[in-house]
Write an enzyme that holds these catalytic residues in place. Structure first.
Site, short mmCIF file in Angstrom:
data_model
loop_
_atom_site.label_atom_id
_atom_site.label_comp_id
_atom_site.label_asym_id
_atom_site.label_seq_id
_atom_site.Cartn_x
_atom_site.Cartn_y
_atom_site.Cartn_z
N ASP A 518 4.14 -13.54 7.65
CA ASP A 518 2.74 -13.35 7.16
C ASP A 518 2.45 -12.00 7.56
O ASP A 518 2.91 -11.22 8.32
CB ASP A 518 2.22 -14.54 7.93
CG ASP A 518 0.52 -14.40 7.59
OD1 ASP A 518 0.09 -14.26 6.37
OD2 ASP A 518 -0.20 -13.94 8.61
N LYS A 519 1.54 -11.49 6.76
CA LYS A 519 1.16 -9.89 6.77
C LYS A 519 0.29 -9.94 8.12
O LYS A 519 0.44 -9.34 9.43
CB LYS A 519 0.32 -9.26 5.89
CG LYS A 519 -0.11 -7.92 5.91
CD LYS A 519 -1.01 -7.29 4.74
CE LYS A 519 -2.24 -7.87 4.66
NZ LYS A 519 -3.18 -7.50 5.68
#
Length: 832
Positions: A518-519
């Site tokens: 996930d960023k």
């Protein structure tokens, strides 16, 4: 699939308006994606409350993990199911653990049991069918002594008196000198002492028999009988327990072989058999105690007492008496007694015992104690502290936010203990192998027993050979090969701030070739800042920001909080409008009412769909310019008027770049960043941290679909914060949560939890997993190789004595090999 769990939805989600609500859909989606779950569906009939029915495979998904996932989604199922973990005495090897597990499984109402050779028992039971008292009584019959309770029964409450023990439970730890099973009357090494005495009596008998002339014949026989007593004492106890359960295991085989040798007049050989077997067992138990101590050491990190200030008075109390809201005083170099936040003083705290961070972390008081008290999980890392960590040179005062049995450290101890009881794929394979192999060997031994009919030899020789084959073929080393490695690997990981929930994720982690990240908060700092404010159609910049701050102040989304924090700084003392009726549009934005007008704030893609008015050209152009420069964008619209756009940017983590390089060097060939941000923004961040693939514009359900697609191609891990990413993490082969020490949800939903908010721990976890897999393969190879050698060797004439020596030697070898994992060092630290 062999298990089914039904939960009343009104209890599970008490605020749910109806069964068609999106919250229930998300819960069903999250659970359905998890490996081991066959089907999740809603049962809706007129006679009973609406129920959620979960069909699952307990071998792949133990009930504790399912409970964690359901509870993280808002469930409350403890009214029906009891759950507890004890440290125990009387379980020192895998066969004994299986015996105890099967005896408890025979009780009505016991749902799942996990007993480990490390001396831990985890029990799940249905309160409608059995009680903890009945379980305790069964354990007493099995001569299993209860020690410290690691995890109290969830519903029975967290307060079992000042010592944290249930009524009637002895308040002492194992090894404190109290004999729980009444068989360690000479201390913890009683079994080893008995084995050595057996060897001594065997030696005395042999010397008298062969070197002393004129000695009475009963004298060497008496020495051998004494050797039988000391060598067979512990073996006989276990064999009796097994026979009560109609089990025929190695302990019974050894006794039968020794009794047969005595019946044939071969007292010396029978005594040698029991000596070698009891000595091997005692050494195995001693070695397994080393791994057990590594687990117990975690529980001893928190201090026993705390200094608190109540009503202006300072006093020292047991940590079990701390309550939420207490102010604890921590002097220099003291361990912290509880989780909380700093309200006075500054210091550098060594968080390595919980998070594995090697450098002390500076801590400062919270800016707003009232806000911190209202939302303790939102406290910044520089003010949050954990039980078991070590204060530096400055005195500090903290406000307690979790009781001692609810702290991050307590949860780690509980989950590590549970992890021991959860089987890995290799262990499930060896269990299946044993179920076929053991009956086959029994049939072979029976045939060999009648070899004298075919071969011209006395019955004595046939009987001896059959017993030798039984002893040689017993898969003791195979039974302990995987559990010992998993126990050591899980303990080693926990010591460095990595919580691995069982053998399956420990094995899978080392075989990964693809990892999805996930960023926000994983590859980036998770603290975006406003970089651009672009008004359109004559809107004032201050008006745009004030409206955005007023609405986003009602949301707890990271981007919303960033707009609020930076917006207030830019607006200074400017008055804000009053926003109300805020509603979240999951993955897209929010809507609220301000001065009677509807306000929308969110992604550009939100506009023009589902009844939300489309954006004008100027707002669309502003969004395009911001995205080209790598900004995350939020559009603000009020009624039928576009007010403008706000550009934000998150800072990539420096540690992420290093961690990704190390993972690539370890052979992880594919790394993907998945994000809800626009594709251009995702690409800008991925280029900066060194990821080749960036998938942007993903809604939460799109992330789940992306992970399922990757998992269909190969094993894949999903790394996130464990909250918004829970469904995607559940869909991955291994779900990995970062910063789990500060998040209950992350601790409960992930398969692997990095306690520190630092991606640098991921390469360590992957490296440890690969080393563990290597150790497990070595152990299984040695175990099967020894059996493959000994069975034909005993058929061809190798005696019981040599067979037992090699058999017990191989068991000890695999345990010692597994213990090497406790000394595993992170390669990055070795080269630093």
């Amino acid at each position: 699939m062999n298990d089914k769990l039904e939960l009343d939805i009104p209890i599970l989600l008490p605020d749910l308006p109806d069964a068609a609500d999106a919250c229930l859909d998300r819960l069903v989606s999250t659970l359905s994606a998890k490996g081991g779950v066959d089907r999740v569906h809603v049962i809706n009939d007129a006679q009973m409350p609406v129920r959620l029915c979960i069909h699952f495979d307990a071998a792949k998904l133990p009930l504790p993990r399912l409970r964690e996932m359901v509870r993280a989604a808002g469930a409350e199922i403890t009214e029906r199911y009891g759950h507890t973990i004890w440290q125990v005495s009387g379980i020192n090897h895998e066969r004994r653990a299986r015996t105890v597990s099967e005896a408890l499984y025979a009780l009505a109402g016991v749902v799942q049991v996990g007993a480990t050779p490390g001396g831990t028992i985890r029990i799940e039971y249905n309160r409608e069918q059995t009680t903890e008292a009945e379980i305790r009584a069964t354990l007493r019959k099995l001569k299993v002594g209860l020690g410290k309770r690691i995890a109290p029964d969830d519903h029975a409450g967290h307060d079992h008196g000042s010592g944290g023990h249930a009524d009637g439970e002895e308040k002492h730890d194992l090894g404190d000198g109290h004999d729980h099973s009444h068989a360690n009357f000479l201390g913890p090494n009683t079994e080893l002492i008995f084995a050595l005495v057996c060897g001594a009596m065997l030696g005395i008998g042999y010397l008298i028999d062969n070197l002393v002339t004129g000695a009475p014949k009963w004298l060497p026989t008496g020495s051998y009988v004494a050797a039988y007593f000391f060598g067979g004492f512990f073996t006989l106890r276990e064999a009796i327990d097994n026979l009560r359960l109609k089990k025929f295991e190695i302990d019974t085989l050894m006794l039968v072989a020794a009794a047969g040798a005595a019946a044939l007049g071969a007292w010396a050989e029978g005594a040698l058999l029991l000596f070698l077997f009891s000595l091997g067992h005692a050494l195995e138990h001693y070695a397994m105690g080393r791994a057990k101590q590594a687990i117990e050491a975690l529980a001893k990190l928190a201090p026993e007492t705390a200094t608190v200030r109540r009503d202006g008075q300072t006093s020292e109390i047991p940590v079990e008496q701390l309550v939420v809201g207490d102010v604890a005083i921590i002097r220099p170099n003291e361990r912290l007694p509880a989780d909380g936040f700093v309200i006075k003083g500054s210091s550098a705290i060594n968080q390595a015992p919980v998070t594995g961070e090697s450098i002390p972390v500076d801590k400062v008081p919270v800016a707003d104690a009232v806000a911190a008290r209202a939302e303790p999980d939102a406290v910044e890392a520089e003010s949050r502290v954990f039980a078991g960590t070590i204060n530096g040179g400055g005195a500090i005062e903290i406000e307690v936010t979790r009781r001692s049995n609810e702290s991050a450290l307590a949860k780690v101890v509980k989950m590590v203990s549970e992890a021991e009881t959860q089987k890995s794929p290799t262990q499930r394979f060896t269990d299946r192998f044993e179920r076929v192999f053991v009956p086959a060997i029994l049939v072979l031994s029976v045939l060999l027993l009648f070899a004298w009919i075919v071969v011209d030899e006395p019955f004595r020789n046939s009987f001896y050979r059959a017993m030798a084959v039984l002893v040689a073929a017993s898969p003791c080393a195979l039974a302990i090969a995987t559990p010992s490695a998993v126990l050591s690997g899980v303990a080693r990981a926990a010591r460095s701030g990595v919580l691995v929930k069982g053998g399956a994720p420990l094995e899978h982690l080392g075989s990964l070739k693809a990892i999805a990240f996930d960023k926000t908060g994983t590859l980036t700092e998770g603290r975006p800042r406003i970089t651009d404010v672009v008004p359109v159609d004559g809107t004032d910049e201050g008006e745009l920001l004030a409206l955005a701050v007023a609405v986003e102040d009602l949301s707890d989304h990271p981007l919303a909080q960033a707009i609020v924090k930076d917006g207030r700084e830019r607006l200074q003392d400017r008055a804000l409008p009053v926003a109300a009726d805020m509603k979240s549009l999951t993955g897209r934005g929010v809507t609220a009412t301000v001065d009677g007008h509807t306000v929308w704030i969110g992604k550009a893609e939100m506009f023009g769909t589902d009844g939300v008015p489309a954006l004008g050209q100027r707002a669309t152009d502003a969004i395009a310019r911001l995205r080209e420069s790598g900004r995350t964008t939020m559009v603000v619209r009020m009624g039928d008027r576009d007010l403008g756009a706000i550009g934000l940017m998150d800072t990539p983590r420096e540690a992420a770049k290093i961690a990704l390089r190390r993972l690539r060097g370890m052979g992880v060939s594919r790394m993907i960043m998945i994000s809800g941000d626009h594709q251009k923004v995702a690409e800008a961040i991925s280029n900066e941290v060194g990821i080749d693939e960036a998938w942007g514009d993903l809604m939460p359900e799109d992330k789940v679909a992306a992970i399922k697609k990757l998992a269909g191609e190969d094993k894949v891990a999903m790394v996130g914060d464990g909250v918004n990413d829970a469904p995607a993490m559940a869909s991955a082969t291994v779900g990995i949560a970062m910063g789990a020490a500060g998040s209950d949800v992350a601790l409960e939903t992930a398969d692997v939890a990095l306690m520190a908010d630092d991606l640098a721990h991921l390469p360590f976890a992957v490296g440890l997993s690969r080393h563990t897999r290597s150790i497990i393969r070595q152990n299984v190879f040695v175990s099967l190789g020894v059996v493959a050698f000994l069975v034909p060797a005993t058929i061809l004439g190798v005696g019981i004595g040599p067979a037992v020596a090699v058999h017990e030697g191989s068991t000890l070898l695999v345990v010692i090999n597994a213990l090497r994992l406790l000394a595993y060092r992170d390669p990055a630290k070795l080269t630093a």
